[in-house]
Scaffold this motif. Structure first.
Motif, PDB file in Angstrom:
ATOM      1  N   LEU A  34       6.423  -4.444  -8.366  1.00 39.99           N
ATOM      2  CA  LEU A  34       5.642  -3.203  -8.273  1.00 39.99           C
ATOM      3  C   LEU A  34       4.868  -2.936  -9.559  1.00 39.99           C
ATOM      4  O   LEU A  34       3.731  -2.462  -9.521  1.00 39.99           O
ATOM      5  CB  LEU A  34       6.561  -2.015  -7.946  1.00 39.99           C
ATOM      6  CG  LEU A  34       7.093  -1.943  -6.516  1.00 39.99           C
ATOM      7  CD1 LEU A  34       8.021  -0.741  -6.349  1.00 39.99           C
ATOM      8  CD2 LEU A  34       5.936  -1.849  -5.500  1.00 39.99           C
ATOM      9  N   ASP A  70       0.838  -1.211   0.000  1.00 40.31           N
ATOM     10  CA  ASP A  70       0.000   0.000   0.000  1.00 40.31           C
ATOM     11  C   ASP A  70       0.870   1.256   0.000  1.00 40.31           C
ATOM     12  O   ASP A  70       0.661   2.190  -0.775  1.00 40.31           O
ATOM     13  CB  ASP A  70      -0.924   0.021   1.230  1.00 40.31           C
ATOM     14  CG  ASP A  70      -1.987  -1.070   1.162  1.00 40.31           C
ATOM     15  OD1 ASP A  70      -2.202  -1.626   0.065  1.00 40.31           O
ATOM     16  OD2 ASP A  70      -2.579  -1.375   2.214  1.00 40.31           O
ATOM     17  N   GLU A  88      -1.021   3.765 -15.652  1.00 36.94           N
ATOM     18  CA  GLU A  88      -0.169   4.266 -14.576  1.00 36.94           C
ATOM     19  C   GLU A  88       1.239   3.679 -14.661  1.00 36.94           C
ATOM     20  O   GLU A  88       2.219   4.358 -14.353  1.00 36.94           O
ATOM     21  CB  GLU A  88      -0.800   3.957 -13.199  1.00 36.94           C
ATOM     22  CG  GLU A  88      -1.978   4.845 -12.860  1.00 36.94           C
ATOM     23  CD  GLU A  88      -1.600   6.320 -12.720  1.00 36.94           C
ATOM     24  OE1 GLU A  88      -1.288   6.939 -13.766  1.00 36.94           O
ATOM     25  OE2 GLU A  88      -1.620   6.838 -11.591  1.00 36.94           O
ATOM     26  N   LEU A 108       2.841   1.704  -3.304  1.00 34.04           N
ATOM     27  CA  LEU A 108       2.008   2.203  -4.401  1.00 34.04           C
ATOM     28  C   LEU A 108       1.672   3.680  -4.196  1.00 34.04           C
ATOM     29  O   LEU A 108       1.651   4.469  -5.150  1.00 34.04           O
ATOM     30  CB  LEU A 108       0.725   1.372  -4.518  1.00 34.04           C
ATOM     31  CG  LEU A 108       0.927  -0.076  -5.005  1.00 34.04           C
ATOM     32  CD1 LEU A 108      -0.405  -0.832  -5.019  1.00 34.04           C
ATOM     33  CD2 LEU A 108       1.571  -0.119  -6.390  1.00 34.04           C
ATOM     34  N   LYS A 109       1.450   4.057  -2.951  1.00 42.05           N
ATOM     35  CA  LYS A 109       1.173   5.468  -2.651  1.00 42.05           C
ATOM     36  C   LYS A 109       2.376   6.336  -3.069  1.00 42.05           C
ATOM     37  O   LYS A 109       2.233   7.395  -3.686  1.00 42.05           O
ATOM     38  CB  LYS A 109       0.899   5.617  -1.144  1.00 42.05           C
ATOM     39  CG  LYS A 109       0.211   6.908  -0.783  1.00 42.05           C
ATOM     40  CD  LYS A 109       0.239   7.207   0.715  1.00 42.05           C
ATOM     41  CE  LYS A 109      -0.486   6.168   1.560  1.00 42.05           C
ATOM     42  NZ  LYS A 109      -0.388   6.511   3.015  1.00 42.05           N
ATOM     43  N   ARG A 163      -4.000  -2.866  -9.670  1.00 42.59           N
ATOM     44  CA  ARG A 163      -4.838  -1.910  -8.935  1.00 42.59           C
ATOM     45  C   ARG A 163      -5.176  -0.644  -9.718  1.00 42.59           C
ATOM     46  O   ARG A 163      -6.216  -0.048  -9.502  1.00 42.59           O
ATOM     47  CB  ARG A 163      -4.122  -1.476  -7.648  1.00 42.59           C
ATOM     48  CG  ARG A 163      -4.004  -2.600  -6.645  1.00 42.59           C
ATOM     49  CD  ARG A 163      -3.988  -2.046  -5.256  1.00 42.59           C
ATOM     50  NE  ARG A 163      -3.473  -3.042  -4.320  1.00 42.59           N
ATOM     51  CZ  ARG A 163      -3.102  -2.772  -3.073  1.00 42.59           C
ATOM     52  NH1 ARG A 163      -3.177  -1.537  -2.628  1.00 42.59           N
ATOM     53  NH2 ARG A 163      -2.659  -3.711  -2.291  1.00 42.59           N
ATOM     54  N   HIS A 164      -4.244  -0.236 -10.584  1.00 40.07           N
ATOM     55  CA  HIS A 164      -4.444   1.082 -11.205  1.00 40.07           C
ATOM     56  C   HIS A 164      -4.362   1.064 -12.724  1.00 40.07           C
ATOM     57  O   HIS A 164      -4.507   2.107 -13.361  1.00 40.07           O
ATOM     58  CB  HIS A 164      -3.435   2.091 -10.630  1.00 40.07           C
ATOM     59  CG  HIS A 164      -3.542   2.260  -9.155  1.00 40.07           C
ATOM     60  ND1 HIS A 164      -4.457   3.090  -8.557  1.00 40.07           N
ATOM     61  CD2 HIS A 164      -2.861   1.667  -8.135  1.00 40.07           C
ATOM     62  CE1 HIS A 164      -4.330   3.016  -7.239  1.00 40.07           C
ATOM     63  NE2 HIS A 164      -3.370   2.155  -6.963  1.00 40.07           N
ATOM     64  N   LEU A 210       0.870  -2.569  -9.616  1.00 36.24           N
ATOM     65  CA  LEU A 210       0.320  -1.303 -10.101  1.00 36.24           C
ATOM     66  C   LEU A 210      -0.707  -1.546 -11.217  1.00 36.24           C
ATOM     67  O   LEU A 210      -1.767  -0.893 -11.235  1.00 36.24           O
ATOM     68  CB  LEU A 210       1.461  -0.412 -10.605  1.00 36.24           C
ATOM     69  CG  LEU A 210       1.132   1.060 -10.840  1.00 36.24           C
ATOM     70  CD1 LEU A 210       0.688   1.744  -9.560  1.00 36.24           C
ATOM     71  CD2 LEU A 210       2.353   1.800 -11.414  1.00 36.24           C
ATOM     72  N   LEU A 256       4.705   5.534  -5.296  1.00 34.69           N
ATOM     73  CA  LEU A 256       4.789   5.490  -6.769  1.00 34.69           C
ATOM     74  C   LEU A 256       3.870   6.517  -7.398  1.00 34.69           C
ATOM     75  O   LEU A 256       4.280   7.300  -8.275  1.00 34.69           O
ATOM     76  CB  LEU A 256       4.349   4.114  -7.281  1.00 34.69           C
ATOM     77  CG  LEU A 256       5.375   2.991  -7.401  1.00 34.69           C
ATOM     78  CD1 LEU A 256       4.686   1.757  -7.975  1.00 34.69           C
ATOM     79  CD2 LEU A 256       6.560   3.397  -8.265  1.00 34.69           C
TER      80      LEU A 256
END
Lengths: 211, 211
Positions: free
Chosen positions: B167, B65, B179, B68-69, B174-175, B171, B71
């Motif tokens: 990562l 978490d 991204e 990713l924040k 989730r995104h 990523l 990143l």
């Protein structure tokens, strides 16, 4: 594939040699000397113990003159050490693509900046190897102890042939003990390898499936 | 004496392992995973090829978490890579005094500053080993080739289990790919070791005089 190793006869350049042994067909251990002191003979003897050919190279007289000038004007050894080290590395780079030394992560001098290393590698088409560059002093001592017996002496006893030992000797000869006491730290020590305890060698080539 | 090695299955962490082999009685190769992708299985298989025990450790969910924040807010991977790397090294430091990784002289991230390394070593009473920390990319490739067959793949193919590969995967999950395209460099590659070509082992202990 051959590499040359800047070699003092101390534990750091000896461990550097051991780390590289499995990866190079030939290692040649090179000791630079300012021509006056006999400490290079220690290095030659340790190289024999390690089982590698050794060569002594005497710096051009102008290098010692310049190094002493830097020492006297700066009043501390680091710039002079960096100067003679870079002359030595660049001299070896004329002969061999792979030039290694025993400079450590925690050493303050000699120490080349990252930018200077990359520039030298590009300019001279060589590779500069610092196998101890990512290892701390305690790790180095423990790893070296696996293969080497070594003893620690005050640098003023000239136990091995590193640049600091050589510069101290030359400075005394030309300018007396007082200048050494002014410029160099007291109680600086250097190690001298006494013997190699064991050998590592390739015992098999598994051509197909390993394990 | 045991060391643990942060291990992705690529040539850098594999060469790190080979460099340390002669000096440690036991090496354990550790792969950290974010729990989603299966790239750690590649690392486990390569560890078997190298002949060392392997362990996978799944990061706590909070680490992913946080990574990713970082990143998303930084828009580039370096700070997130440094963060997950430091969590991994400090996690291993709880288990073992000697913690090694395959970070290289020329790597931009993950990279700990000298001051942070010394602080971590003192604080956690451990030694952090970067055997490739003084070697350039060309040297590493040549030394690795002596013992390893390896192949190079785009990181987006998840060839091995390094932090960047993990990562990127998380990523996307989730995104989305957009991204990843924004944050990570295009055409980043990672190597995967295919097999170990040969072994180096100690063949004799010379108790008295060497050579």
């Amino acid at each position: 594939m051959k590499a040359v190793v800047l070699f003092s006869g101390g534990k750091d350049s000896a461990l550097t040699t051991l780390l590289l042994e499995p990866f190079f067909d030939q290692l040649e251990l090179i000791t630079f000397s300012f021509g006056q002191d006999q400490a290079w003979k220690v290095a030659a003897s340790v190289a024999g113990q390690l089982g590698h050919p050794h060569k002594r190279i005497v710096f051009d007289k102008s290098v010692l003159d310049e190094a002493l000038k830097i020492l006297l004007s700066m009043g501390r050894p680091n710039d002079a050490l960096n100067y003679v080290h870079s002359v030595a590395v660049e001299t070896l780079a004329q002969e061999c693509e792979f030039v290694a030394d025993g400079t450590r992560r925690d050493d303050m001098a000699p120490k080349m900046s990252y930018e200077d290393i990359r520039s030298m590698e590009d300019r001279l088409r060589m590779q500069y190897l610092r196998p101890l560059g990512g290892l701390g002093g305690k790790t180095i001592r423990i790893m070296a102890s696996e293969y080497l017996e070594f003893e620690e002496y005050l640098s003023e006893k000239y136990p091995a042939s590193d640049f600091e030992v050589g510069l101290r000797y030359a400075l005394i000869e030309r300018h007396g003990q007082k200048e050494v006491d002014r410029i160099f730290p007291k109680n600086h020590t250097h190690t001298k390898v006494v013997r190699r305890k064991r050998f590592v060698q390739e015992i098999e080539r598994k051509k197909d499936q390993a394990c």
